[in-house]
Write a protein that holds these residues in place. Structure first.
Motif, PDB file in Angstrom:
ATOM      1  N   CYS A 224     -15.276-101.089  96.350  1.00 43.38           N
ATOM      2  CA  CYS A 224     -15.653-101.829  97.549  1.00 43.38           C
ATOM      3  C   CYS A 224     -16.601-100.955  98.376  1.00 43.38           C
ATOM      4  N   PRO A 225     -17.305-101.514  99.330  1.00 41.84           N
ATOM      5  CA  PRO A 225     -18.233-100.710 100.133  1.00 41.84           C
ATOM      6  C   PRO A 225     -17.561 -99.557 100.870  1.00 41.84           C
ATOM      7  N   GLU A 226     -16.355 -99.779 101.362  1.00 37.41           N
ATOM      8  CA  GLU A 226     -15.659 -98.705 102.073  1.00 37.41           C
ATOM      9  C   GLU A 226     -15.412 -97.519 101.138  1.00 37.41           C
ATOM     10  N   ALA A 227     -15.030 -97.815  99.898  1.00 42.44           N
ATOM     11  CA  ALA A 227     -14.774 -96.737  98.940  1.00 42.44           C
ATOM     12  C   ALA A 227     -16.048 -95.972  98.625  1.00 42.44           C
ATOM     13  N   ALA A 228     -17.146 -96.670  98.486  1.00 44.49           N
ATOM     14  CA  ALA A 228     -18.414 -96.003  98.213  1.00 44.49           C
ATOM     15  C   ALA A 228     -18.777 -95.048  99.346  1.00 44.49           C
ATOM     16  N   ALA A 229     -18.461 -95.431 100.569  1.00 43.46           N
ATOM     17  CA  ALA A 229     -18.840 -94.624 101.733  1.00 43.46           C
ATOM     18  C   ALA A 229     -17.972 -93.400 101.930  1.00 43.46           C
ATOM     19  N   LEU A 230     -16.733 -93.442 101.446  1.00 41.29           N
ATOM     20  CA  LEU A 230     -15.805 -92.348 101.763  1.00 41.29           C
ATOM     21  C   LEU A 230     -15.248 -91.635 100.535  1.00 41.29           C
ATOM     22  N   GLY A 231     -15.723 -92.012  99.341  1.00 41.96           N
ATOM     23  CA  GLY A 231     -15.117 -91.460  98.143  1.00 41.96           C
ATOM     24  C   GLY A 231     -16.057 -90.664  97.271  1.00 41.96           C
ATOM     25  N   VAL A 232     -15.470 -89.960  96.321  1.00 42.13           N
ATOM     26  CA  VAL A 232     -16.209 -89.270  95.276  1.00 42.13           C
ATOM     27  C   VAL A 232     -15.354 -89.324  94.013  1.00 42.13           C
ATOM     28  N   SER A 233     -16.002 -89.500  92.868  1.00 43.68           N
ATOM     29  CA  SER A 233     -15.298 -89.579  91.590  1.00 43.68           C
ATOM     30  C   SER A 233     -15.564 -88.326  90.768  1.00 43.68           C
ATOM     31  N   LEU A 234     -14.528 -87.858  90.082  1.00 42.38           N
ATOM     32  CA  LEU A 234     -14.629 -86.702  89.201  1.00 42.38           C
ATOM     33  C   LEU A 234     -14.303 -87.166  87.787  1.00 42.38           C
ATOM     34  N   THR A 235     -15.133 -86.796  86.831  1.00 52.04           N
ATOM     35  CA  THR A 235     -14.867 -87.243  85.468  1.00 52.04           C
ATOM     36  C   THR A 235     -15.455 -86.261  84.468  1.00 52.04           C
ATOM     37  N   SER A 236     -15.272 -86.554  83.187  1.00 50.56           N
ATOM     38  CA  SER A 236     -15.719 -85.669  82.122  1.00 50.56           C
ATOM     39  C   SER A 236     -15.597 -86.406  80.791  1.00 50.56           C
ATOM     40  N   ALA A 237     -16.319 -85.922  79.808  1.00 54.51           N
ATOM     41  CA  ALA A 237     -16.141 -86.401  78.430  1.00 54.51           C
ATOM     42  C   ALA A 237     -14.994 -85.671  77.744  1.00 54.51           C
ATOM     43  N   SER A 238     -14.370 -84.726  78.430  1.00 55.23           N
ATOM     44  CA  SER A 238     -13.474 -83.789  77.762  1.00 55.23           C
ATOM     45  C   SER A 238     -12.220 -84.422  77.188  1.00 55.23           C
ATOM     46  N   LYS A 239     -11.595 -85.368  77.892  1.00 56.64           N
ATOM     47  CA  LYS A 239     -10.380 -85.980  77.357  1.00 56.64           C
ATOM     48  C   LYS A 239     -10.701 -86.980  76.255  1.00 56.64           C
ATOM     49  N   ALA A 240     -11.661 -87.858  76.493  1.00 58.03           N
ATOM     50  CA  ALA A 240     -11.934 -88.926  75.530  1.00 58.03           C
ATOM     51  C   ALA A 240     -12.499 -88.397  74.220  1.00 58.03           C
ATOM     52  N   TRP A 241     -13.321 -87.333  74.296  1.00 60.48           N
ATOM     53  CA  TRP A 241     -13.945 -86.810  73.072  1.00 60.48           C
ATOM     54  C   TRP A 241     -13.394 -85.432  72.698  1.00 60.48           C
ATOM     55  N   ASN A 242     -12.291 -85.014  73.330  1.00 63.70           N
ATOM     56  CA  ASN A 242     -11.591 -83.780  72.963  1.00 63.70           C
ATOM     57  C   ASN A 242     -12.489 -82.553  73.080  1.00 63.70           C
ATOM     58  N   LEU A 243     -13.084 -82.378  74.266  1.00 61.31           N
ATOM     59  CA  LEU A 243     -14.094 -81.341  74.478  1.00 61.31           C
ATOM     60  C   LEU A 243     -13.716 -80.360  75.582  1.00 61.31           C
ATOM     61  N   ALA A 244     -12.426 -80.222  75.864  1.00 54.48           N
ATOM     62  CA  ALA A 244     -12.028 -79.428  77.036  1.00 54.48           C
ATOM     63  C   ALA A 244     -12.591 -78.011  77.001  1.00 54.48           C
ATOM     64  N   GLY A 245     -12.634 -77.406  75.834  1.00 57.38           N
ATOM     65  CA  GLY A 245     -13.070 -76.026  75.752  1.00 57.38           C
ATOM     66  C   GLY A 245     -14.548 -75.802  75.956  1.00 57.38           C
ATOM     67  N   THR A 246     -15.339 -76.873  75.978  1.00 60.03           N
ATOM     68  CA  THR A 246     -16.788 -76.701  76.119  1.00 60.03           C
ATOM     69  C   THR A 246     -17.239 -76.655  77.576  1.00 60.03           C
TER      70      THR A 246
END
Length: 395
Positions: A224-246
């Motif tokens: 929603c617009p409120e979330a866009a204004a006050l939020g930040v997302s953190l993500t990675s390919a590490s879990k889905a593609w098993n890349l944590a060590g990279t």
């Protein structure tokens, strides 16, 4: 062809924590790492980088922000602005560094246990104090085949936390260890509540690519617009593609406020991104979806196997199929292993599970099982757990 390999083959060839933390006779089903081979595009990209000696400091290109933006739009209809994407070593570092930009020393940060154990550490490392607003537990006994009935945010508790002075929420979506995918209505309610108090939401979305077909993932900042204004997302390919060590993660914003936070990050936060992780992540997000589809098919079969067999393997145990990822939250409170079943099962069953109490006091009597493995490995693990249960029952 399966994307998974035998855990015993992995034991012989891999040196990561999953395969070295316990003796070889213990089945490792604890840490969130899969027994999978690399997706072919990822493997080829890494081999090419090593062959070419491309192992220096990460550059400042746009390849990964653009690859992720394309992936996000295709998968979730989320229009990410590549100019509002930064990279760093991993989601842990991203969480700590974003909290450092947002809070003052001693500020309250809300977390929602049972939750990934390092969340407490992120807050303290950033100089904040933890305020717990536990998720609301399901009503009644669990139906292992019902992926919709489950835990949910305590919006009244969140409102009270804001009234008591909290101005930051560290959200987990999808929620580890439950596999809960917060629906859009819940995210909107959280965003509107946060907006009333001028609060910020930092959303750990590392498991988002692993959402199963019977759930719909909504990125927090897109809800929603409120979330866009006050939020930040953190993500990675590490879990889905098993890349944590990279070592590569993404910090994604959707506002000028987020841009200001990003501009205030120390240069080293971005420059510590691993170049091999960056290379692997570009390949994963741009070419890795066919492999991901195969993986999700295998994981869906394993989560259903657990649903079909849990009542016979561990009579009295409760389990709901997770909406995301490869982590099963097992309620073993009715069984004779006390507050921390994993501590006993590693010896009695020769199966290493994640300790339930590590996820908060709400995890007493629970354990987390990693089914990111072959069907044969899962069968072995269940057989070992059943044998341990029978030995307990027979006294």
């Amino acid at each position: 062809m399966s994307v998974m390999v035998s855990v015993f083959d992995a034991h012989r060839s891999r040196t990561s924590e999953k395969y070295t933390a316990y003796p070889p006779d213990v089945l490792p089903m604890f840490v969130a790492e899969m027994d999978s081979m690399l997706a072919e595009p990822v493997r080829e990209a890494l081999v090419a980088a090593v062959t070419n000696g491309d192992t220096g400091y990460v550059g400042h290109g746009r390849a990964l922000p653009e690859a992720f933006a394309d992936f996000a739009e295709s998968r979730w209809a989320w229009r990410v602005d590549p100019d509002l994407v930064r990279t760093t070593t991993d989601v842990s570092v991203a969480a700590v560094e974003m909290l450092r930009r947002i809070i003052e020393p001693g500020d309250q940060v809300v977390i929602m246990p049972p939750v990934y154990p390092p969340f407490w550490e992120y807050v303290s490392e950033a100089g904040g104090t933890v305020t717990e607003v536990p998720l609301l537990a399901p009503d009644g006994p669990a139906d292992p085949f019902d992926t919709t009935a489950g835990w949910r945010m305590d919006l009244d508790g969140l409102a009270q936390a804001f009234a008591d002075g909290a101005r930051t929420v560290l959200l987990c979506n999808p929620h580890n260890p439950l596999g809960l995918v917060h629906d859009r209505a819940s995210l909107v309610a959280l965003a509107k509540l946060a907006a009333e108090w001028d609060a910020v939401v930092v959303s750990d979305e590392i498991h988002a690519p692993l959402v199963h077909a019977d759930a719909v993932f909504t990125p927090f900042v897109e809800s929603c617009p409120e979330a866009a204004a006050l939020g930040v997302s953190l993500t990675s390919a590490s879990k889905a593609w098993n890349l944590a060590g990279t070592k590569c993660a993404l910090i994604v914003g959707a506002s000028e406020r987020a841009r200001a936070w990003f501009d205030a990050l120390p240069t080293e936060v971005v420059e510590r991104t691993g170049i091999l992780g960056y290379t692997a992540s570009v390949a994963a997000f741009s070419e890795g979806e066919p492999w991901l589809a195969s993986l999700l098919t295998e994981l869906a079969a394993n989560r259903r196997t657990l649903a079909e067999r849990i009542g016979d393997v561990l009579p009295g145990a409760e389990y709901r199929q997770p909406q995301a990822s490869y982590l099963a939250w097992l309620d073993l409170r009715a069984l004779p292993w006390g507050d921390d079943p994993a501590a006993l099962l590693v010896d009695e069953a020769k199966v290493a599970l994640a300790s339930g109490p590590a996820f908060g006091r709400q995890g007493q009597g629970f354990a987390r099982l990693n089914f990111g493995c072959s069907a044969e490995t899962l069968d072995d693990g269940l057989s070992r757990l059943h044998t341990a249960f029978r030995q307990r029952a027979d006294g």
